[in-house]
Enzyme design. Structure first.
Site, PDB file in Angstrom:
ATOM      1  N   TRP A  30       0.821  -1.222   0.000  1.00  0.00           N
ATOM      2  CA  TRP A  30       0.000   0.000   0.000  1.00  0.00           C
ATOM      3  C   TRP A  30       0.850   1.265   0.000  1.00  0.00           C
ATOM      4  O   TRP A  30       1.876   1.322   0.695  1.00  0.00           O
ATOM      5  CB  TRP A  30      -0.881  -0.013   1.245  1.00  0.00           C
ATOM      6  N   ASN A  32       0.413   5.711   0.441  1.00  0.00           N
ATOM      7  CA  ASN A  32      -0.358   6.962   0.436  1.00  0.00           C
ATOM      8  C   ASN A  32       0.565   8.167   0.279  1.00  0.00           C
ATOM      9  O   ASN A  32       1.233   8.240  -0.765  1.00  0.00           O
ATOM     10  CB  ASN A  32      -1.419   7.065   1.530  1.00  0.00           C
ATOM     11  N   ASP A  33       0.635   9.090   1.196  1.00  0.00           N
ATOM     12  CA  ASP A  33       1.266  10.405   0.939  1.00  0.00           C
ATOM     13  C   ASP A  33       2.720  10.367   0.436  1.00  0.00           C
ATOM     14  O   ASP A  33       3.521   9.571   0.928  1.00  0.00           O
ATOM     15  CB  ASP A  33       1.340  11.227   2.231  1.00  0.00           C
ATOM     16  N   PHE A  92       4.586   8.192  10.408  1.00  0.00           N
ATOM     17  CA  PHE A  92       3.644   8.934   9.573  1.00  0.00           C
ATOM     18  C   PHE A  92       4.381  10.009   8.755  1.00  0.00           C
ATOM     19  O   PHE A  92       5.594  10.170   8.846  1.00  0.00           O
ATOM     20  CB  PHE A  92       2.565   9.565  10.453  1.00  0.00           C
ATOM     21  N   SER A  93       3.603  10.789   8.017  1.00  0.00           N
ATOM     22  CA  SER A  93       4.162  11.696   7.009  1.00  0.00           C
ATOM     23  C   SER A  93       5.105  12.747   7.575  1.00  0.00           C
ATOM     24  O   SER A  93       5.004  13.133   8.743  1.00  0.00           O
ATOM     25  CB  SER A  93       3.041  12.405   6.265  1.00  0.00           C
ATOM     26  N   ARG A 156       0.432  16.162  13.466  1.00  0.00           N
ATOM     27  CA  ARG A 156       1.282  15.376  12.547  1.00  0.00           C
ATOM     28  C   ARG A 156       1.698  16.133  11.286  1.00  0.00           C
ATOM     29  O   ARG A 156       1.214  17.191  10.980  1.00  0.00           O
ATOM     30  CB  ARG A 156       0.563  14.084  12.166  1.00  0.00           C
ATOM     31  N   ASP A 157       2.608  15.488  10.558  1.00  0.00           N
ATOM     32  CA  ASP A 157       3.063  15.865   9.220  1.00  0.00           C
ATOM     33  C   ASP A 157       3.969  17.112   9.220  1.00  0.00           C
ATOM     34  O   ASP A 157       3.656  18.138   8.601  1.00  0.00           O
ATOM     35  CB  ASP A 157       1.857  16.078   8.269  1.00  0.00           C
ATOM     36  N   GLU A 214      -4.278  18.395   7.653  1.00  0.00           N
ATOM     37  CA  GLU A 214      -3.154  17.482   7.461  1.00  0.00           C
ATOM     38  C   GLU A 214      -2.154  18.073   6.452  1.00  0.00           C
ATOM     39  O   GLU A 214      -2.490  18.953   5.664  1.00  0.00           O
ATOM     40  CB  GLU A 214      -3.648  16.128   6.941  1.00  0.00           C
TER      41      GLU A 214
HETATM   42  C1  FRU Z   1      -2.741  11.952   5.094  1.00  0.00           C
HETATM   43  C2  FRU Z   1      -2.351  11.218   6.361  1.00  0.00           C
HETATM   44  C3  FRU Z   1      -1.343  12.018   7.192  1.00  0.00           C
HETATM   45  C4  FRU Z   1      -0.650  10.951   7.981  1.00  0.00           C
HETATM   46  C5  FRU Z   1      -0.585   9.823   7.006  1.00  0.00           C
HETATM   47  C6  FRU Z   1      -0.684   8.454   7.624  1.00  0.00           C
HETATM   48  O1  FRU Z   1      -3.196  11.091   4.091  1.00  0.00           O
HETATM   49  O2  FRU Z   1      -3.498  10.898   7.129  1.00  0.00           O
HETATM   50  O3  FRU Z   1      -1.937  13.021   7.985  1.00  0.00           O
HETATM   51  O4  FRU Z   1       0.602  11.354   8.424  1.00  0.00           O
HETATM   52  O5  FRU Z   1      -1.653  10.004   6.098  1.00  0.00           O
HETATM   53  O6  FRU Z   1      -0.480   7.449   6.677  1.00  0.00           O
END
Ligand code: FRU
Length: 473
Positions: A30, A32-33, A92-93, A156-157, A214
């Protein structure tokens, strides 16, 4: 969980049917960001939120690719694995910065309480570093920033940048009192010790501006400062903000003394169904570029049945013109062109096929002869019929994507369409109108051969179509 990556448990791709040819994707598992974008020792580095053991979201690792040209990408070993005391539930991000020949990563440690409740967690900010850009070490002094007392668990992030000899960080957050999204800023002189500058901007209303922001990003573009973030929980408005969450931008000014950002009302950066969690970086020649996640939000992705999920957008350049943020595919992508490209000058009355060998791995460019474009349409179809259709009527653009509901997305231009630029990959379409004044980002899933067509009523135009190659090393 032990902080170790087990390659034997990694999920494998079982079917190539939806694999992208020139977008960043996982080798299996998988995504994502986009995270940690940077240029270090001759390479562009892109990291991504990665769950290597299944095609579902899970404990987040940082996947890693690098490229010399933003086009041909090489997969590298996983950069961050969760399991340290400060990131037991996931890495996380976050972002990257280079200092004294060292690549530093800033990421959120995600941690669950022992109650089997995935909605009950704490988050903090952490650092890792590398001297070769391949092997990363977590900093012994983590966490570098803990959740402030006036914050909920959403914290986060981190995005880090340098300004006038100091380092700054923005973090996505939710305030405890009002439960609204906001952005916290921190300042440091050495990247290890951070002092709080407090919230620099916050949501005033849950429905209009969201309850958690985010992936914040803040940078100077031309004569203004631009804030990008991905608010959660904004209510849809007619023909706008129609996804579950979206990437918004505000153009304004960051006051480094008063610690506040003053900017325009949020606008959407892209109008498609699948666009989220962008991050930007500066190229060595000072272009502000970004990647986003081709996010499905709550939908299943067809490729999950094949052992992988998700891809990043193409790298795109941001420019600010007339107070509006425009986004365009980076010029390096021309390297993908294999065949085709002959300019055809047409006056179109009705429908015509675009003659191209592989309509599914292709770039399309249409230029209209001045005047008021009344009605133009580009579409791709498979053996079951129409997949994606883009219609320009004057200044109004409507996108249709095949589905049983929620098929339409919209954009309104400041002037009728003059040009349309489209990239089609195996399972995505990215469309840019009027040099990126409006864009649409879409996933699609085809069965059988894909064909492309255009339609218009008495429109004169130039058409170019290129077959594109693969972006792997
Ligand atoms: C955005 C998010 C971020 C987080 C990450 C976790 O898509 O929710 O805020 O750090 O994905 O996978």
């Amino acid at each position: 969980m032990k902080e170790e990556f087990n390659p034997d448990k990694m999920i494998k791709v079982s079917n190539e049917r939806y694999r992208q040819w020139y977008h960043i994707q996982t080798p299996g598992g998988w995504l994502n960001d986009p995270n940690g974008l940077c240029y270090f020792k001759g390479y562009y580095h892109v990291f991504y939120q990665f769950h290597p053991y299944s095609a579902e979201w899970g404990p987040m690792h940082w996947g890693h690719v690098r490229s010399k040209d933003l086009v041909h990408w090489e997969q590298l070993p996983i950069a961050l694995t969760p399991g340290a005391p400060e990131d037991k539930g996931g890495c996380f991000s976050g972002s990257a910065i280079i200092k004294d020949n060292r690549l530093y990563l800033f990421y959120t440690g995600h941690n669950y309480y022992d109650d089997n409740d995935l909605d009950h967690f704490w988050e903090n900010q952490n650092m890792a570093y590398s001297d070769d850009g391949i092997i990363f070490h977590k900093y012994a002094g983590n966490p570098i920033i803990k959740t402030p007392a006036d914050n909920t668990q959403h914290f986060r992030d981190p995005k880090v940048w340098e300004h006038n000899g100091c380092y700054y960080m923005v973090v996505g957050s939710q305030d405890k009192e009002n439960k609204l999204g906001r952005i916290l800023m921190y300042k440091s002189t050495d990247l290890e010790h951070w002092e709080s500058c407090g919230p620099i901007i916050q949501s005033h209303n849950r429905d209009a501006e969201g309850w958690m922001w985010e992936c914040p990003d803040l940078f100077t573009l031309g004569s203004a400062d631009v804030l990008l973030c991905s608010p959660m929980g904004m209510k849809s408005q007619p023909e706008q903000f129609m996804n579950l969450s979206q990437v918004c931008y505000s153009v304004g000014h960051l006051d480094y003394q008063q610690h506040c950002f003053d900017g325009s009302k949020f606008r959407e950066l892209d109008h498609g169904h699948n666009f989220y969690a962008t991050q930007t970086m500066l190229t060595p020649d000072n272009r502000r570029i970004f990647f986003g996640w081709l996010s499905p939000f709550n939908e299943k992705m067809a490729e999950q049945a094949d052992g992988w999920a998700g891809s990043l957008t193409l790298p795109r350049e941001l420019v600010l013109e007339d107070g509006q943020l425009k986004n365009r595919p980076v010029k390096e992508l021309a390297q993908l062109r294999q065949t085709g490209g002959t300019k055809k000058h047409l006056t179109l009355n009705g429908e015509a096929q675009v003659s191209i060998k592989d309509a599914q791995h292709a770039e399309y460019l249409f230029d209209f002869d001045g005047g008021n474009l009344t009605d133009f349409q580009w579409s791709i179809s498979d053996q079951r019929g129409l997949l994606i259709k883009i219609n320009c009527q004057g200044a109004k653009v409507t996108l249709y994507r095949r589905g049983t509901q929620d098929q339409y997305r919209y954009a309104t231009l400041t002037a009728p369409a003059k040009n349309v630029h489209i990239f089609v990959d195996t399972s995505s379409v990215e469309c840019f109108i009027n040099d990126g004044t409006a864009s649409f980002t879409e996933r699609y899933y085809a069965t059988g051969k894909v064909t492309a067509a255009i339609a218009a009523k008495g429109v004169t135009l130039d058409e170019q179509a290129y077959v594109l190659g693969k972006g792997e090393e």
